[in-house]
Design an enzyme around this catalytic site. Structure first.
Site, PDB file in Angstrom:
ATOM      1  N   LYS B 203       0.830  -1.197   0.000  1.00 36.01           N
ATOM      2  CA  LYS B 203       0.000   0.000   0.000  1.00 36.01           C
ATOM      3  C   LYS B 203       0.871   1.257   0.000  1.00 36.01           C
ATOM      4  O   LYS B 203       0.734   2.127  -0.841  1.00 36.01           O
ATOM      5  CB  LYS B 203      -0.924  -0.012   1.220  1.00 36.01           C
ATOM      6  CG  LYS B 203      -2.063   0.984   1.122  1.00 36.01           C
ATOM      7  CD  LYS B 203      -2.849   1.079   2.440  1.00 36.01           C
ATOM      8  CE  LYS B 203      -4.077   0.191   2.444  1.00 36.01           C
ATOM      9  NZ  LYS B 203      -5.004   0.494   3.564  1.00 36.01           N
ATOM     10  N   GLU B 209      10.150  -5.617   4.045  1.00 40.76           N
ATOM     11  CA  GLU B 209      10.403  -6.890   3.377  1.00 40.76           C
ATOM     12  C   GLU B 209      10.113  -6.788   1.881  1.00 40.76           C
ATOM     13  O   GLU B 209      10.867  -7.280   1.042  1.00 40.76           O
ATOM     14  CB  GLU B 209       9.502  -7.990   3.959  1.00 40.76           C
ATOM     15  CG  GLU B 209       9.862  -8.443   5.357  1.00 40.76           C
ATOM     16  CD  GLU B 209       9.141  -7.660   6.433  1.00 40.76           C
ATOM     17  OE1 GLU B 209       8.664  -6.531   6.156  1.00 40.76           O
ATOM     18  OE2 GLU B 209       9.066  -8.161   7.567  1.00 40.76           O
ATOM     19  N   GLY B 265      -5.303  -4.400   5.170  1.00 36.73           N
ATOM     20  CA  GLY B 265      -4.408  -5.391   4.562  1.00 36.73           C
ATOM     21  C   GLY B 265      -4.973  -6.797   4.557  1.00 36.73           C
ATOM     22  O   GLY B 265      -5.071  -7.442   3.517  1.00 36.73           O
ATOM     23  N   ARG B 266      -5.379  -7.271   5.719  1.00 32.55           N
ATOM     24  CA  ARG B 266      -5.836  -8.669   5.810  1.00 32.55           C
ATOM     25  C   ARG B 266      -7.206  -8.872   5.175  1.00 32.55           C
ATOM     26  O   ARG B 266      -7.664  -9.998   5.028  1.00 32.55           O
ATOM     27  CB  ARG B 266      -5.828  -9.134   7.255  1.00 32.55           C
ATOM     28  CG  ARG B 266      -6.676  -8.300   8.212  1.00 32.55           C
ATOM     29  CD  ARG B 266      -6.337  -8.611   9.663  1.00 32.55           C
ATOM     30  NE  ARG B 266      -6.963  -7.704  10.611  1.00 32.55           N
ATOM     31  CZ  ARG B 266      -6.489  -6.500  10.947  1.00 32.55           C
ATOM     32  NH1 ARG B 266      -5.397  -6.038  10.385  1.00 32.55           N
ATOM     33  NH2 ARG B 266      -7.105  -5.760  11.840  1.00 32.55           N
ATOM     34  N   GLU B 352      -4.920 -11.210  13.879  1.00 31.62           N
ATOM     35  CA  GLU B 352      -4.554  -9.801  13.749  1.00 31.62           C
ATOM     36  C   GLU B 352      -5.760  -8.901  14.034  1.00 31.62           C
ATOM     37  O   GLU B 352      -5.609  -7.793  14.553  1.00 31.62           O
ATOM     38  CB  GLU B 352      -3.981  -9.516  12.356  1.00 31.62           C
ATOM     39  CG  GLU B 352      -3.262  -8.173  12.278  1.00 31.62           C
ATOM     40  CD  GLU B 352      -2.370  -8.018  11.049  1.00 31.62           C
ATOM     41  OE1 GLU B 352      -2.882  -8.141   9.928  1.00 31.62           O
ATOM     42  OE2 GLU B 352      -1.156  -7.774  11.218  1.00 31.62           O
ATOM     43  N   HIS B 383      -2.869 -37.500  11.162  1.00 32.68           N
ATOM     44  CA  HIS B 383      -1.661 -38.261  11.469  1.00 32.68           C
ATOM     45  C   HIS B 383      -0.637 -37.395  12.185  1.00 32.68           C
ATOM     46  O   HIS B 383       0.526 -37.772  12.290  1.00 32.68           O
ATOM     47  CB  HIS B 383      -1.062 -38.838  10.191  1.00 32.68           C
ATOM     48  CG  HIS B 383      -1.953 -39.861   9.558  1.00 32.68           C
ATOM     49  ND1 HIS B 383      -1.736 -41.206   9.694  1.00 32.68           N
ATOM     50  CD2 HIS B 383      -3.087 -39.735   8.827  1.00 32.68           C
ATOM     51  CE1 HIS B 383      -2.679 -41.874   9.057  1.00 32.68           C
ATOM     52  NE2 HIS B 383      -3.510 -40.996   8.514  1.00 32.68           N
ATOM     53  N   LYS B 503       8.355  -3.072  14.796  1.00 29.46           N
ATOM     54  CA  LYS B 503       8.928  -2.307  13.676  1.00 29.46           C
ATOM     55  C   LYS B 503       9.905  -1.253  14.200  1.00 29.46           C
ATOM     56  O   LYS B 503      10.996  -1.072  13.652  1.00 29.46           O
ATOM     57  CB  LYS B 503       7.828  -1.616  12.870  1.00 29.46           C
ATOM     58  CG  LYS B 503       7.102  -2.538  11.915  1.00 29.46           C
ATOM     59  CD  LYS B 503       6.162  -1.733  11.000  1.00 29.46           C
ATOM     60  CE  LYS B 503       5.095  -2.627  10.407  1.00 29.46           C
ATOM     61  NZ  LYS B 503       4.027  -1.870   9.744  1.00 29.46           N
TER      62      LYS B 503
END
Lengths: 543, 543
Positions: B203, B209, B265-266, B352, B383, B503
């Site tokens: 955005k 990253e 964002g999410r 979040e 399993h 951050k």
């Protein structure tokens, strides 16, 4: 036994008195990190951000003594049948007993058999590498298709992902686990059957998912390469102990790699279960480095005093968090993309081993046992669920796992970043160092949405390289840390009866679906089902 | 507000009186499944295995009324600025508002902008498909390299994996998220830069990253294709709102696809964040089916009465489990390999959004909020960690998600299985039906290691096909279920201040590492660090 010990009571009372303040504790005691960490040449384990003080640590050590932890560890390594419900020894450590210390089970040293299987796998994988063994059309093998599930999948997959840079040039290792056909179709799309060696991994050769996928793989090979028995014998090998079934499938029994009843599924990654696919993929010598790493931690676990024993301390702190602090969920956060499947493997080892409610005497436990374990690699998780770790109402202890060296340096690009001097790995590590501090120390803000309470505990594990040795170290670490908890809780971490009922009900459901396919009007299809399952099954079958 | 309501008190008292016995409840009430489920033409939601009865369900509905849930839902859809800490509307539903109902924010209908971006993406992806847009060397694009993290990664990745069979022939969609260079190296190994279109998704175009990986991708393209501005303009596009930064990077601003401050964002998978990579990968029409599925659930959520509203009921039951039963962790278990990344996406959306400790009035909450969410696809999880689900001391509510139709039928192989008649999908579904019953009803055994206590709650969601429509339905389901909880708890599910401190500390750490690289003896490198971080950082930098 656990709750009856004097050390347990002492811990309860220490918990009552405890006023956690990591900030104050670090300020007041400049030696806190030094006294609450273990440094070895292979790994630093720093537990100074746990909500403990010397008194708690000492009482945890007493708890270990009261639980006869040392003796139990020795019993495990020596081959005693500590898996009492199944009357089996628990000897995954023998699989990487590189000093060949004799390990006696039922009066017989198991090491010659262990070494024989390893030698056979080395020979086989060397023959594949050198092109002595090839597919039926004469092509060299480029793909290893490993079919297995649970313990026959998660450990090997974690190791394969971690060790990918060590793969033989041009060789792929592909795992198919899920019985959902999508798994098989996606994984085999774009590869050629005549260049593919299939490994069917199932101790009993009856695991429903694995045999279904093995049959589908057989059809795929038959369709694309040919249907002669020779084709199947060249393209299929097995990791199993069920010789007759392996032969009946069409696999040459000489190409069956065995293991033993003292290797539990989730502890089997260093048996043929991992050795066969990984030796083919990264070569036997690199696989051997995994064994060396696991063995290094085994020796540490067996020989180090409790006070400087990494899996012992980590397990004791888990117990502190679970039974005294009430923190029942733990996040595993490897700051390494190569380690991205380590949390899933740990999830299996921890939750299948210690998700139990009955003690070794067959009595119900009156305390919490195994925690939920989950995780994603850092820094990805930071942009996902860390919000809850920092500001949620639950406290989730975290394991931060980092490495001094990257797998790929990518230094050329460093100069291009906006802040112009950090490599990818350095960027990654800034986060690795920042997050435990953010959790531990928080940041007071009168505007509560931006307030960070701090005192959220974490472990920090810092290793050297991201290679097979370290992959082995961390493999053994989760195995032993899990065992420590089981030993102290006095539960059997090595059986898994909890998966049985689902299997039984699954068989019943299979019978119903088969009936339906013969005769959709057969009343037995839905007979005796509860109202929910009846509706859902009907919807599935009839619509 | 939440704990002060009369319905809350009623629920507390109902919890006290509750004697859970799913077996008895099903035996006594043959209509239990019918009354505790919602059937629509797209999905059945069966919550009859929850530890609730009609009284609890009614009280939960009262809780919804007391919390003004309906009004809050309407406020969200209508564009009110319900994200109060950031003074923003929350309008991911406008992104798939296919009826073009006007949605007014700051006096302006947002729909023309939404539709314009979609039209631009359709045009762009059609031009790539038809070969009008190509790489700088004239080759058609075969690879979409999507660089983003968190919300710019997990949602689109989940959708891409779910919709893989709909991919355009020969087209790959590759995600790079982690700042660990291993992610970039592995994902770009074996693909050619001159056939690759890179989408940088951020955005603000400052996400550390993402910008690091974008710079590395730029170097990769420069090295392999060429360094002229034209090459960068042809091989890079952006999903962002930061036009200047996008241009400064070298991307043609015409190839920037925007979104708005009312898309979190999410919650952004149906904005350009998902639309751009997915339209290129599966085609705009298939992406549109995702929008249709999400819109279908949006309309259901907005219009259905509370008593038959799937996300409302699911959210209320989560609250029952968290705040009254004390079950703070939930497992998401899609019986579909294609849905294997759905749990990771849900983990982000849930944790979040609701991992918060402060209510809408800025006061600390006095009750538990967001649960930990984790999962792996079935049958793999069976399993692995299901042992704990069945027999652990913690109770973990489970969501079982299944589909009537497989993505790949694989019927040819059915006859080969040992029990000879079931397809892969039928095998999968036997487990899907068996596991909820095993958890709910258990099986008494005097030998406690084989005893299954039962009364372990689960939801069952049964959908029709495994396609983009259903992917959209389940995307919206987790979004709305999460919002329901936030509305009832009276917390802001739409900010994420909890990621800020990490951050800030990361920036400080970056400064230190940069200092060290200029002058390893600079005392400022380690100045003011706590004893643990000082040792660890030293170990990292100096060894």
């Amino acid at each position: 036994m656990f709750t009856g010990s004097s050390s347990y009571k002492k811990l309860l009372s220490l918990k009552k008195k405890l006023k956690p303040s990591l900030k104050k504790w670090f300020d007041d005691d400049k030696e806190r990190a030094a006294s609450l960490s273990v440094a070895t040449d292979r790994m630093i384990y720093d537990f100074s951000r746990q909500l403990i003080n010397d008194g708690v640590l000492n009482a945890l050590m007493e708890l270990a003594e009261d639980s006869k932890l040392k003796d139990k560890i020795k019993s495990m390594f020596s081959g005693k049948k500590i898996n009492v419900t199944e009357n089996r020894a628990v000897l995954h450590t023998a699989l990487r007993n590189l000093s060949d210390r004799p390990v006696i089970v039922d009066g017989k040293d198991v090491m010659p058999d262990v070494n024989a299987v390893l030698a056979k796998i080395k020979k086989f994988s060397d023959e594949v590498s050198s092109g002595v063994r090839r597919g039926a059309t004469g092509k060299e093998f480029k793909n290893i298709l490993a079919i297995g599930i649970g313990g026959s999948y998660l450990g090997p997959e974690y190791l394969a992902e971690a060790c990918k840079p060590y793969a033989k040039p041009g060789m792929n290792l592909i795992f198919v686990a899920n019985v959902d056909g999508t798994d098989f179709v996606r994984k085999t799309r774009g590869i050629y059957a005549d260049e593919t060696l299939v490994i069917v991994i199932s101790k009993t050769f009856t695991t429903a998912e694995t045999m279904k996928n093995a049959e589908t793989a057989k059809q795929w090979v038959i369709k694309n390469v040919g249907s002669s028995p020779e084709v199947i014998r060249k393209h299929f090998i097995a990791v199993s102990t069920a010789k007759e079934k392996v032969e009946a499938f069409g696999i040459d029994p000489d190409n069956m790699f065995g293991f033993w009843d003292w290797v539990g599924g989730r502890f089997s990654a260093t048996s043929a279960v991992g050795a066969a696919p990984l030796s083919l993929y990264i070569g036997f010598d690199n696989f051997h480095k995994i064994l060396e790493g696991a063995n290094w931690l085994d020796e540490h676990f067996l020989n180090q005093p409790l006070e400087s024993n990494i899996p012992v301390i980590a397990g004791l702190i888990d117990i502190w968090n679970i039974n005294f602090m009430g923190y029942n969920t733990r996040a595993i956060l490897p700051y390494s993309q190569a380690w991205h499947r380590y949390p899933a493997h740990c999830q299996q080892v921890e939750m299948e081993s210690n998700g139990k409610s009955v003690d070794m005497d067959g009595k119900p436990v009156k305390f919490d046992t195994g925690e939920v374990v989950f995780g994603e690699p850092g820094t990805n998780g930071q942009h996902s669920f860390y919000q809850l770790l920092h500001q949620g109402t639950q406290v989730i202890p975290c394991d931060f796992i980092g490495f001094k060296k990257p797998q790929y340096a990518l230094t050329d690009n460093a100069r291009l970043t906006t802040d112009n001097s950090l490599s990818h790995h350095e960027e990654l590590m800034t986060n690795f160092f920042a997050q435990p501090d953010a959790l531990a120390f928080g940041k007071a803000d009168k505007y509560l949405p931006k307030n960070f309470p701090g005192d959220r505990p974490s472990n920090v594990f810092l290793l050297n390289e991201q290679g097979p040795f370290e992959a082995g170290v961390l493999l053994a670490l989760v195995e032993h840390r899990t065992a420590v908890k089981g030993f102290i809780w006095n539960i059997n971490s090595f059986d898994q009866f909890g998966v049985e009922l689902g299997k039984v009900l699954g068989v019943d459901m299979r019978r119903r679906i088969a009936l339906y396919k013969k005769d959709p009007s057969d009343p037995k299809v839905f007979e005796g089902l509860n109202s929910s399952t009846a509706v859902l099954l009907k919807k599935f079958l009839k619509d």
